[in-house]
Motif scaffolding. Structure first.
Motif, mmCIF file in Angstrom:
data_model
loop_
_atom_site.group_PDB
_atom_site.id
_atom_site.type_symbol
_atom_site.label_atom_id
_atom_site.label_comp_id
_atom_site.label_asym_id
_atom_site.label_seq_id
_atom_site.Cartn_x
_atom_site.Cartn_y
_atom_site.Cartn_z
ATOM 1 N N LEU A 69 0.829 -1.204 0.000
ATOM 2 C CA LEU A 69 0.000 0.000 0.000
ATOM 3 C C LEU A 69 0.865 1.256 0.000
ATOM 4 O O LEU A 69 0.526 2.254 -0.649
ATOM 5 N N GLY A 70 2.003 1.220 0.723
ATOM 6 C CA GLY A 70 2.912 2.362 0.734
ATOM 7 C C GLY A 70 3.464 2.659 -0.646
ATOM 8 O O GLY A 70 3.528 3.822 -1.071
ATOM 9 N N ILE A 71 3.885 1.627 -1.359
ATOM 10 C CA ILE A 71 4.386 1.806 -2.732
ATOM 11 C C ILE A 71 3.281 2.355 -3.632
ATOM 12 O O ILE A 71 3.499 3.276 -4.432
ATOM 13 N N PHE A 72 2.081 1.797 -3.504
ATOM 14 C CA PHE A 72 0.962 2.210 -4.350
ATOM 15 C C PHE A 72 0.610 3.680 -4.117
ATOM 16 O O PHE A 72 0.469 4.460 -5.083
ATOM 17 N N LEU A 73 0.492 4.082 -2.842
ATOM 18 C CA LEU A 73 0.102 5.452 -2.535
ATOM 19 C C LEU A 73 1.222 6.452 -2.814
ATOM 20 O O LEU A 73 0.974 7.545 -3.333
ATOM 21 N N ALA A 74 2.467 6.071 -2.456
ATOM 22 C CA ALA A 74 3.582 7.018 -2.571
ATOM 23 C C ALA A 74 4.069 7.186 -3.998
ATOM 24 O O ALA A 74 4.328 8.313 -4.446
#
Length: 456
Positions: free
Chosen positions: A409-414
């Protein structure tokens, strides 16, 4: 639960025992936080590159401390349960065993880490201009590992015997020399030569080396380990399986957890404004650690009381104590989190003069204040499981949340949606809420008391 049951429950809670264990450990955590914050503050006075390097080395240090904390989990369960069962000779044997074992493992890890220090920086995508600075800090971290393992395990053994004042006094000595060294060797105060970042790293090594020696002397004088330290092989053959039964799940969980945090740093390091984002993340995590300082004390208190109570064969009482610590710890820490809200801007300005880094600090702290009930509750339940020897539950839940939710989720959002570092912070919030809820349901529904140490 009706009103009468609630009154009976509250009357049975050992408030005094909890408080007498919590406050010295909170003060101990405060000293550790002061050490970390001083490093970050002095690093920021030098430059953002040094401050960011301290953050990277701190995450590497946390990863390399995983083995020590996992051995500590096994030691806490074995020694506290032995003390509760009044098996004092068994407690001493476990104490000597874990001290020698941990020191040897720390030396081995330090050698391995030193051989691969540049490769590790490459994996973490550390910017070329700050590689040498980061390597310098990491090298000192490795040199400090044997002393920090010794100090950490000594503190665990003291706490397992419900002795919490001596670890506090020892960390006060460490904090004094570390703070003095940061200003003396890092910035050149008190007539010393300013070594910059190397001075900060050296002061950490010096203070923990001294602390480890003092801790060993105190343990010996308190008769916490036997004269010849290492127990007989016949006893170790019988006792080692339980130590590993608790430690190996804790080791695996902590390794995956800390590795996940390193990947999180790599995700932030790959952002366009990586230096300010890393500096902000580093300072934000230090401020967060102030907020959760008493929570760590509640975590350790839960381990001590649960281990001792289960060692005495009181399973229902252990569950009641655990629920009380979760309840009071979560309410207290959530209140403290709300009280910090007016001071976030001031703290951001204190730890960095860079506007972008300040913004990152503010966003990180705001989101983590929202996450406080989940973070604290999950931390206390983990402490309960350590005291019970039931670390296997955290092995499944915690890594699943960080690797299955937080990092993707961090990769997707950032990076994909372009929210930058704030996307990483929101991913942390969501994963923590799911993790804490899952661990609390295990506390309520699972038969975690069955992992108690049997007779040896």
């Amino acid at each position: 639960m009706d009103t009468q049951k609630i009154k009976l429950f509250l009357n049975d809670v050992p408030y005094r025992a909890i408080w007498e264990l919590v406050w010295p450990q909170t003060a101990t955590m405060l000293c550790m936080i002061v050490i970390s914050l001083t490093d970050i503050y002095v690093g920021g006075k030098i430059n953002s590159e040094v401050q960011a390097s301290i953050g990277v080395s701190a995450q590497l240090h946390a990863l390399f401390m995983v083995l020590g904390t996992s051995i500590g989990a096994g030691a806490m369960a074995a020694v506290s349960q032995s003390m509760g069962a009044k098996r004092f000779a068994r407690a001493k044997r476990y104490s000597g065993f874990v001290l020698v074992y941990a020191f040897c493992m720390a030396v081995l890890l330090a050698v391995i880490g030193y051989c691969f220090r540049y490769f590790i920086m490459e994996i973490l995508q550390v910017e070329h201009r700050m590689v040498e600075t980061a390597v310098t800090f990491f090298t000192f971290v490795l040199f400090t590992l044997p002393f920090q393992y010794t100090h950490y395990l000594s503190s665990v053994l003291f706490r397992a015997t419900k002795e919490v004042i001596k670890p506090l006094l020892i960390i006060i000595v460490i904090a004094f020399f570390n703070i003095f060294g940061d200003f003396a060797f890092g910035l050149g105060y008190f007539g010393f030569t300013a070594w910059g970042g190397k001075g900060i790293a050296f002061s950490t090594w010096l203070s923990y080396a001294l602390g480890a020696v003092i801790a060993l002397i105190a343990l010996y004088r308190n008769d916490i380990f036997e004269k010849y330290v290492i127990p007989r092989f016949r006893w170790m053959k019988k006792a080692t399986p339980y130590l590993f039964k608790v430690s190996i799940p804790a080791l695996t969980m902590q390794f995956l957890w800390q590795l996940g945090y390193l990947i999180l740093f790599a995700i932030v390091a790959a952002l366009p404004d990586s230096v300010s984002a890393l500096a902000g993340l580093t300072a934000g995590m230090r401020i967060e650690s102030i907020l959760f300082m008493p929570a760590v004390a509640f975590n350790a208190t839960a381990s001590i009381l649960i281990g001792s109570t289960l060692g005495a064969g009181k399973k229902e009482e252990a569950k009641k104590i655990g629920l009380a610590i979760i309840f009071f710890g979560t309410i207290l820490m959530s209140t403290i989190g709300l009280c910090m809200l007016p001071f976030v801007d001031t703290l951001a300005g204190f730890f960095s003069s860079d506007a972008d880094a300040q913004w990152n600090i503010r966003m990180y702290v705001y989101i983590n204040i929202v996450s406080t009930p989940f973070t604290v509750g999950g931390l206390i339940v983990n402490g309960i499981m350590v005291g019970a020897g039931a670390t296997v539950y955290a092995l499944f839940i915690n890594p699943l949340c960080i690797w299955g939710i937080r990092l993707p989720l961090g990769i997707f959002l950032a990076h994909i949606l372009g929210y930058g570092s704030i996307g990483v912070y929101f991913a942390m919030l969501l994963s923590m809420s799911i993790q804490a809820t899952s661990m609390f349901m295990i506390f309520l529904k699972a038969n975690w008391t069955r992992y108690t140490l049997r007779k040896i």
